[in-house]
Design a protein around this motif. Structure first.
Motif, PDB file in Angstrom:
ATOM      1  N   GLY A 210      72.459  20.085  18.653  1.00 38.95           N
ATOM      2  CA  GLY A 210      73.264  21.219  18.225  1.00 38.95           C
ATOM      3  C   GLY A 210      72.499  22.518  18.137  1.00 38.95           C
ATOM      4  O   GLY A 210      72.997  23.521  17.597  1.00 38.95           O
ATOM      5  N   LEU A 211      71.271  22.563  18.671  1.00 41.32           N
ATOM      6  CA  LEU A 211      70.430  23.760  18.651  1.00 41.32           C
ATOM      7  C   LEU A 211      70.146  24.244  20.068  1.00 41.32           C
ATOM      8  O   LEU A 211      70.122  23.463  21.019  1.00 41.32           O
ATOM      9  N   ARG A 212      69.916  25.549  20.173  1.00 44.34           N
ATOM     10  CA  ARG A 212      69.470  26.160  21.432  1.00 44.34           C
ATOM     11  C   ARG A 212      68.081  26.752  21.195  1.00 44.34           C
ATOM     12  O   ARG A 212      67.923  27.683  20.401  1.00 44.34           O
ATOM     13  N   ILE A 213      67.096  26.185  21.877  1.00 44.07           N
ATOM     14  CA  ILE A 213      65.691  26.532  21.665  1.00 44.07           C
ATOM     15  C   ILE A 213      65.161  27.202  22.925  1.00 44.07           C
ATOM     16  O   ILE A 213      65.263  26.644  24.025  1.00 44.07           O
ATOM     17  N   LEU A 214      64.592  28.399  22.787  1.00 43.08           N
ATOM     18  CA  LEU A 214      64.108  29.168  23.934  1.00 43.08           C
ATOM     19  C   LEU A 214      62.589  29.178  23.966  1.00 43.08           C
ATOM     20  O   LEU A 214      61.925  29.674  23.046  1.00 43.08           O
ATOM     21  N   MET A 215      62.027  28.617  25.054  1.00 36.92           N
ATOM     22  CA  MET A 215      60.598  28.708  25.332  1.00 36.92           C
ATOM     23  C   MET A 215      60.373  29.946  26.197  1.00 36.92           C
ATOM     24  O   MET A 215      60.631  29.934  27.405  1.00 36.92           O
ATOM     25  N   TRP A 216      59.910  31.004  25.579  1.00 34.25           N
ATOM     26  CA  TRP A 216      59.791  32.308  26.238  1.00 34.25           C
ATOM     27  C   TRP A 216      58.640  32.328  27.236  1.00 34.25           C
ATOM     28  O   TRP A 216      58.667  33.091  28.197  1.00 34.25           O
ATOM     29  N   GLY A 217      57.603  31.496  27.025  1.00 31.73           N
ATOM     30  CA  GLY A 217      56.425  31.568  27.892  1.00 31.73           C
ATOM     31  C   GLY A 217      55.732  32.911  27.724  1.00 31.73           C
ATOM     32  O   GLY A 217      55.591  33.420  26.613  1.00 31.73           O
ATOM     33  N   ASP A 235      68.933  29.831  18.806  1.00 35.35           N
ATOM     34  CA  ASP A 235      68.646  29.447  17.422  1.00 35.35           C
ATOM     35  C   ASP A 235      67.155  29.523  17.106  1.00 35.35           C
ATOM     36  O   ASP A 235      66.761  30.001  16.041  1.00 35.35           O
ATOM     37  N   VAL A 236      66.330  29.021  18.019  1.00 36.40           N
ATOM     38  CA  VAL A 236      64.886  28.983  17.814  1.00 36.40           C
ATOM     39  C   VAL A 236      64.206  29.675  18.996  1.00 36.40           C
ATOM     40  O   VAL A 236      64.439  29.311  20.151  1.00 36.40           O
ATOM     41  N   LEU A 237      63.371  30.665  18.703  1.00 36.13           N
ATOM     42  CA  LEU A 237      62.717  31.474  19.732  1.00 36.13           C
ATOM     43  C   LEU A 237      61.209  31.397  19.573  1.00 36.13           C
ATOM     44  O   LEU A 237      60.675  31.617  18.484  1.00 36.13           O
ATOM     45  N   THR A 238      60.485  31.087  20.663  1.00 33.23           N
ATOM     46  CA  THR A 238      59.029  31.177  20.670  1.00 33.23           C
ATOM     47  C   THR A 238      58.624  32.467  21.379  1.00 33.23           C
ATOM     48  O   THR A 238      59.190  32.801  22.418  1.00 33.23           O
ATOM     49  N   LEU A 239      57.650  33.178  20.817  1.00 33.49           N
ATOM     50  CA  LEU A 239      57.255  34.473  21.385  1.00 33.49           C
ATOM     51  C   LEU A 239      55.735  34.623  21.394  1.00 33.49           C
ATOM     52  O   LEU A 239      55.077  34.350  20.377  1.00 33.49           O
ATOM     53  N   PRO A 240      55.147  35.120  22.513  1.00 33.12           N
ATOM     54  CA  PRO A 240      53.693  35.291  22.607  1.00 33.12           C
ATOM     55  C   PRO A 240      53.215  36.615  22.004  1.00 33.12           C
ATOM     56  O   PRO A 240      52.980  37.598  22.697  1.00 33.12           O
ATOM     57  N   VAL A 241      53.067  36.627  20.690  1.00 33.05           N
ATOM     58  CA  VAL A 241      52.589  37.829  20.001  1.00 33.05           C
ATOM     59  C   VAL A 241      51.362  37.462  19.173  1.00 33.05           C
ATOM     60  O   VAL A 241      51.409  36.532  18.366  1.00 33.05           O
ATOM     61  N   ASP A 242      50.264  38.191  19.378  1.00 31.84           N
ATOM     62  CA  ASP A 242      49.035  37.968  18.597  1.00 31.84           C
ATOM     63  C   ASP A 242      48.472  39.308  18.181  1.00 31.84           C
ATOM     64  O   ASP A 242      48.980  40.373  18.570  1.00 31.84           O
ATOM     65  N   GLY A 243      47.416  39.268  17.390  1.00 37.15           N
ATOM     66  CA  GLY A 243      46.830  40.492  16.867  1.00 37.15           C
ATOM     67  C   GLY A 243      46.265  41.417  17.925  1.00 37.15           C
ATOM     68  O   GLY A 243      46.219  42.634  17.723  1.00 37.15           O
ATOM     69  N   SER A 244      45.814  40.881  19.057  1.00 33.77           N
ATOM     70  CA  SER A 244      45.300  41.727  20.141  1.00 33.77           C
ATOM     71  C   SER A 244      46.426  42.286  20.994  1.00 33.77           C
ATOM     72  O   SER A 244      46.183  43.131  21.850  1.00 33.77           O
ATOM     73  N   GLN A 245      47.644  41.807  20.769  1.00 32.22           N
ATOM     74  CA  GLN A 245      48.834  42.223  21.530  1.00 32.22           C
ATOM     75  C   GLN A 245      48.587  42.050  23.030  1.00 32.22           C
ATOM     76  O   GLN A 245      48.816  42.931  23.843  1.00 32.22           O
ATOM     77  N   HIS A 246      48.134  40.855  23.355  1.00 31.20           N
ATOM     78  CA  HIS A 246      47.703  40.518  24.712  1.00 31.20           C
ATOM     79  C   HIS A 246      48.873  40.463  25.701  1.00 31.20           C
ATOM     80  O   HIS A 246      48.786  41.010  26.796  1.00 31.20           O
ATOM     81  N   ILE A 247      49.950  39.795  25.322  1.00 34.48           N
ATOM     82  CA  ILE A 247      51.131  39.687  26.197  1.00 34.48           C
ATOM     83  C   ILE A 247      52.222  40.641  25.739  1.00 34.48           C
ATOM     84  O   ILE A 247      52.711  41.471  26.513  1.00 34.48           O
ATOM     85  N   LEU A 248      52.631  40.535  24.488  1.00 39.35           N
ATOM     86  CA  LEU A 248      53.643  41.416  23.916  1.00 39.35           C
ATOM     87  C   LEU A 248      53.057  42.181  22.740  1.00 39.35           C
ATOM     88  O   LEU A 248      52.261  41.648  21.963  1.00 39.35           O
TER      89      LEU A 248
END
Length: 329
Positions: A210-217, A235-248
């Protein structure tokens, strides 16, 4: 031959120069780090790349056959386990297991050491990779019945549905480390429409329990309206965010959250103690997470997600930090 003469030969010989160029263009530049000496790169030419390793797998497809004989559907919790960087194992309520984006070091050696240990050998039903960068495509480390490498389209089995949506890797480095310059230095454009193939992406929307999970890569922050429509409600989102702001960047990550309005957000692609090391040029995601109104610093490497509990959440940031399922060396 003296070392300085070897270096001179490696950089002056057109064949070796071309090889280094191809390493830069195809060796995982979306996650670039310090270049190793050219002699190290040249030495790698004698080491053939690994092909299919399925014939070495010790297990069989008995589990998949059992799932195949069951009726699809049912209710229950989804288990999400974090293996560091962008790697997640997802287990559906019915027991289908999927591993996304297992990591490795760049096989050419050109981008330095990111992971001091190999990705743990893992038994799963389905292995998936979002794109062809070394820190996302160690599918040879999976004892998987099926591999969906950069899949586009729809796949259904048991109580899961996976939709692969084609888009593009982030091509402009928002942080201090300008890794995209390496692509430009060898005459290629990192951005669409003329980007090299390793800058292509497949985002995965997994529907189960019953969930929609997004693997953003490592997808770009501004996909087309057509792509956004295909993503739908998340419903669930993965996001590439880090302190160096390498991808996003922080701002790009926040814009995506505002646009998709997921119930849960999970950061990825950050410096993860025990898995990745300083040569990644990455940093932790602590600052971004602590700037959010609703955040939960998780105490283990796994979470159970039930649709009823998730439905009550509102942009809850869940952070694994250094908690992973990777065995301690």
């Amino acid at each position: 031959m003296k070392k300085n003469n070897i270096n001179k030969l490696a950089t002056s010989d057109p064949t070796r120069r071309d090889f280094l160029g191809r390493v830069i263009l195809a060796g995982g530049v979306g996650s670039a780090s310090t270049l190793l000496p050219v002699t190290t790169v040249a030495a790698q030419q004698s080491c053939p790349l690994t092909g299919s390793v399925a014939w070495t797998q010790p297990d069989n497809n008995n589990h998949v056959i059992a799932l195949q004989e069951q009726d699809a559907g049912g209710d229950g919790s989804v288990l999400l386990e974090y293996f560091g960087h962008c790697a997640f194992k997802l287990t559906s309520p019915q027991g289908v297991t999927m591993m996304f984006d297992p990591w490795r070091n760049d096989p050419s050696g050109a981008w330095g050491l990111w992971f001091p240990n190999d990705f743990p050998k893992s038994k799963v039903d389905i292995g998936l990779s979002t794109h062809a960068h070394f820190d996302h495509d160690a599918i040879d480390r999976l004892d998987a019945v099926m591999l969906l490498d950069r899949m586009v389209g729809e796949y259904r089995f048991a109580d899961i549905s996976i939709t692969g949506i084609a888009d593009k890797h982030a091509c402009s480095a928002p942080g201090w480390y300008q890794w995209t310059n390496a692509i430009k230095e060898f005459g290629a454009d990192p951005c669409p429409p003329n980007n090299p193939g390793h800058m292509d992406m497949s985002m995965y929307v997994v529907e189960t329990g019953g969930l929609r999970i997004l693997m953003w890569g490592d997808n770009r922050h501004n996909p087309s309206p057509h792509v956004l429509r295909q993503l739908g409600n998340i419903d669930v989102l993965t996001l590439p965010v880090d302190g160096s702001q390498h991808i996003l960047s922080y701002e790009q990550g926040n814009e995506i959250v505002a646009m998709l309005n997921p119930k849960i957000i999970i950061p990825t692609h950050y410096l993860c103690e025990g898995v990745s090391i300083t040569l990644t040029t990455l940093e932790s995601a602590d600052t971004w997470i602590k700037s959010q109104k609703n955040h939960n610093m998780l105490s283990s490497g796994e979470i159970l997600l039930h649709k009823n509990e998730v439905a009550a959440m509102n942009q809850e940031f869940m952070y694994f930090g250094a908690n992973t399922k990777v065995p301690v060396a």
